[in-house]
Design a protein around this motif. Structure first.
Motif, PDB file in Angstrom:
ATOM      1  N   UNK A  66      30.830  44.257 -18.598  1.00  0.00           N
ATOM      2  CA  UNK A  66      30.379  43.041 -18.810  1.00  0.00           C
ATOM      3  C   UNK A  66      29.910  42.829 -20.214  1.00  0.00           C
ATOM      4  N   UNK A  67      29.373  43.636 -20.847  1.00  0.00           N
ATOM      5  CA  UNK A  67      28.875  43.575 -22.296  1.00  0.00           C
ATOM      6  C   UNK A  67      29.455  44.807 -23.165  1.00  0.00           C
ATOM      7  N   UNK A  68      30.580  44.226 -24.057  1.00  0.00           N
ATOM      8  CA  UNK A  68      31.346  45.364 -24.645  1.00  0.00           C
ATOM      9  C   UNK A  68      30.566  46.148 -25.686  1.00  0.00           C
ATOM     10  N   UNK A  69      29.301  45.741 -26.025  1.00  0.00           N
ATOM     11  CA  UNK A  69      28.512  46.608 -27.093  1.00  0.00           C
ATOM     12  C   UNK A  69      27.718  47.504 -26.094  1.00  0.00           C
ATOM     13  N   UNK A  70      27.598  47.320 -24.941  1.00  0.00           N
ATOM     14  CA  UNK A  70      26.839  48.213 -24.289  1.00  0.00           C
ATOM     15  C   UNK A  70      27.237  49.709 -24.067  1.00  0.00           C
ATOM     16  N   UNK A  71      26.406  50.725 -24.291  1.00  0.00           N
ATOM     17  CA  UNK A  71      26.774  52.092 -24.389  1.00  0.00           C
ATOM     18  C   UNK A  71      26.351  52.740 -22.760  1.00  0.00           C
ATOM     19  N   UNK A  72      27.006  53.877 -22.710  1.00  0.00           N
ATOM     20  CA  UNK A  72      26.679  54.767 -21.381  1.00  0.00           C
ATOM     21  C   UNK A  72      27.834  55.318 -20.966  1.00  0.00           C
ATOM     22  N   UNK A 140      19.418  63.229 -18.190  1.00  0.00           N
ATOM     23  CA  UNK A 140      20.635  62.306 -17.772  1.00  0.00           C
ATOM     24  C   UNK A 140      20.198  61.226 -16.651  1.00  0.00           C
ATOM     25  N   UNK A 141      19.125  61.389 -15.734  1.00  0.00           N
ATOM     26  CA  UNK A 141      18.880  60.380 -14.863  1.00  0.00           C
ATOM     27  C   UNK A 141      18.141  59.126 -15.442  1.00  0.00           C
ATOM     28  N   UNK A 142      17.431  59.638 -16.349  1.00  0.00           N
ATOM     29  CA  UNK A 142      16.635  58.321 -17.004  1.00  0.00           C
ATOM     30  C   UNK A 142      17.550  57.471 -17.815  1.00  0.00           C
ATOM     31  N   UNK A 143      18.662  57.841 -18.255  1.00  0.00           N
ATOM     32  CA  UNK A 143      19.844  56.879 -18.806  1.00  0.00           C
ATOM     33  C   UNK A 143      20.552  56.266 -17.894  1.00  0.00           C
ATOM     34  N   UNK A 144      20.235  56.396 -16.754  1.00  0.00           N
ATOM     35  CA  UNK A 144      20.787  55.508 -15.569  1.00  0.00           C
ATOM     36  C   UNK A 144      20.148  54.045 -15.347  1.00  0.00           C
ATOM     37  N   UNK A 145      20.781  53.032 -15.822  1.00  0.00           N
ATOM     38  CA  UNK A 145      19.998  51.848 -15.466  1.00  0.00           C
ATOM     39  C   UNK A 145      19.496  51.549 -14.279  1.00  0.00           C
ATOM     40  N   UNK A 146      18.106  51.072 -14.257  1.00  0.00           N
ATOM     41  CA  UNK A 146      17.538  50.901 -13.171  1.00  0.00           C
ATOM     42  C   UNK A 146      16.949  51.960 -12.385  1.00  0.00           C
ATOM     43  N   UNK A 147      17.239  53.081 -12.676  1.00  0.00           N
ATOM     44  CA  UNK A 147      16.764  54.409 -12.086  1.00  0.00           C
ATOM     45  C   UNK A 147      15.345  54.419 -11.604  1.00  0.00           C
ATOM     46  N   UNK A 148      15.118  54.981 -10.576  1.00  0.00           N
ATOM     47  CA  UNK A 148      13.803  55.118 -10.149  1.00  0.00           C
ATOM     48  C   UNK A 148      13.129  56.565  -9.792  1.00  0.00           C
ATOM     49  N   UNK A 149      12.027  57.082 -10.512  1.00  0.00           N
ATOM     50  CA  UNK A 149      11.541  58.431 -10.504  1.00  0.00           C
ATOM     51  C   UNK A 149      10.956  58.653  -9.019  1.00  0.00           C
ATOM     52  N   UNK A 150      11.156  59.500  -8.475  1.00  0.00           N
ATOM     53  CA  UNK A 150      10.481  59.718  -7.142  1.00  0.00           C
ATOM     54  C   UNK A 150       9.706  60.925  -7.134  1.00  0.00           C
ATOM     55  N   UNK A 151       8.737  61.389  -6.060  1.00  0.00           N
ATOM     56  CA  UNK A 151       7.731  62.320  -5.884  1.00  0.00           C
ATOM     57  C   UNK A 151       8.388  63.368  -5.092  1.00  0.00           C
ATOM     58  N   UNK A 208      29.234  63.470 -11.852  1.00  0.00           N
ATOM     59  CA  UNK A 208      30.115  63.340 -13.049  1.00  0.00           C
ATOM     60  C   UNK A 208      29.223  62.366 -13.978  1.00  0.00           C
ATOM     61  N   UNK A 209      28.800  61.327 -13.656  1.00  0.00           N
ATOM     62  CA  UNK A 209      28.000  60.358 -14.396  1.00  0.00           C
ATOM     63  C   UNK A 209      26.817  61.032 -14.865  1.00  0.00           C
ATOM     64  N   UNK A 210      26.302  61.866 -14.167  1.00  0.00           N
ATOM     65  CA  UNK A 210      24.875  62.503 -14.673  1.00  0.00           C
ATOM     66  C   UNK A 210      25.132  63.395 -15.647  1.00  0.00           C
ATOM     67  N   UNK A 211      26.205  64.291 -15.545  1.00  0.00           N
ATOM     68  CA  UNK A 211      26.635  65.210 -16.396  1.00  0.00           C
ATOM     69  C   UNK A 211      27.103  64.689 -17.842  1.00  0.00           C
ATOM     70  N   UNK A 212      27.736  63.624 -17.708  1.00  0.00           N
ATOM     71  CA  UNK A 212      28.079  62.777 -18.923  1.00  0.00           C
ATOM     72  C   UNK A 212      27.163  62.444 -19.709  1.00  0.00           C
ATOM     73  N   UNK A 213      25.891  61.702 -19.058  1.00  0.00           N
ATOM     74  CA  UNK A 213      24.754  61.172 -19.489  1.00  0.00           C
ATOM     75  C   UNK A 213      23.755  62.395 -20.215  1.00  0.00           C
ATOM     76  N   UNK A 214      23.828  63.501 -19.435  1.00  0.00           N
ATOM     77  CA  UNK A 214      22.927  64.706 -19.891  1.00  0.00           C
ATOM     78  C   UNK A 214      23.531  65.443 -21.238  1.00  0.00           C
ATOM     79  N   UNK A 215      24.706  65.049 -21.262  1.00  0.00           N
ATOM     80  CA  UNK A 215      25.582  66.188 -22.277  1.00  0.00           C
ATOM     81  C   UNK A 215      25.108  65.891 -23.542  1.00  0.00           C
TER      82      UNK A 215
END
Length: 215
Positions: A66-72, A140-151, A208-215
């Motif tokens: 949707x945004x060609x300049x967005x990275x992820x 890696x999780x913190x790089x997912x847009x809209x992610x919510x940390x739980x307890x 797979x997304x998580x591993x990509x973001x955490x790499x």
């Protein structure tokens, strides 16, 4: 549409089947049924996968950022299972409002039958991939847009897999005495969109997304 992986019949044949079904859907009906935006003028669905935003053309299934300049981690651009899971969503999913409850894989219809496959493909992969590296998991999780940390557990997060359907990843750390442990929970509206077999793919794409973001 050219697919460089067309020699892999295990992926190519199902993909061709769903592409054929996709061309025959009513896009306005699909948008309403799935709870997604459809631009009639541009003939594009607005899809979010793992928080990353895409435009999906109709009737030809071409995918763009949707945004060609967005990275992820834009796996939908190239990953065949991700394309199939989005096609299945648009072809047959029914968006139902969640009650706020989350289900283990065993609790979804037919989940008990396919649990061993899900355990090996998703739970084992998650716990051995990150059970001794909770910092990498969080990074890696913190790089997912809209992610919510739980307890929950030692570290846990909630994220949107696809428009309106959320997943929770929970980890318990391993040490010298005990192995790590993991749990994956699905929002209780998932069974209206996907079957039990699909949820292994959902877990696989998410990891797979998580591993990509955490790499």
């Amino acid at each position: 549409m050219d697919f460089p992986y067309e020699k892999d019949n295990k992926e190519r044949i199902p993909l061709e089947h769903y592409l054929s079904e996709y061309r025959n859907i009513d896009p306005k009906e699909a948008a309403e049924r799935c709870g997604v935006e459809y631009d009639e003028e541009k003939q594009q669905f607005h899809i979010r996968l793992m928080g990353f935003r895409y435009l999906v053309d109709f009737p030809e299934f071409a995918v763009h950022k949707e945004d060609e300049n967005e990275e992820g981690a834009f796996l939908l651009l190239d990953m065949v299972p991700a394309k199939i899971i989005v096609l299945r969503f648009l072809i047959s999913a029914q968006m139902v409002k969640s009650s706020g409850k989350y289900l283990t894989y065993r609790e979804v219809p037919w989940g008990e039958v396919y649990f061993r496959q899900f355990e090996g493909r998703c739970l084992m992969r998650l716990k051995f991939g990150f059970g001794f590296k909770l910092d990498k998991f969080a990074e890696g999780m913190e790089k997912i847009p809209g992610v919510k940390k739980l307890s929950l557990g030692d570290v846990s997060y909630e994220f949107e897999f696809i428009n309106g359907l959320h997943v929770r990843f929970i980890l318990w750390a391993g040490d010298e005495e005990f192995p790590p442990s993991s749990q994956i929970l699905f929002e209780d509206n998932f069974p209206y969109a996907y079957q039990a077999e699909d949820l292994a793919v959902v877990g696989d794409i998410s990891i797979t997304t998580l591993k990509t973001l955490a790499a």
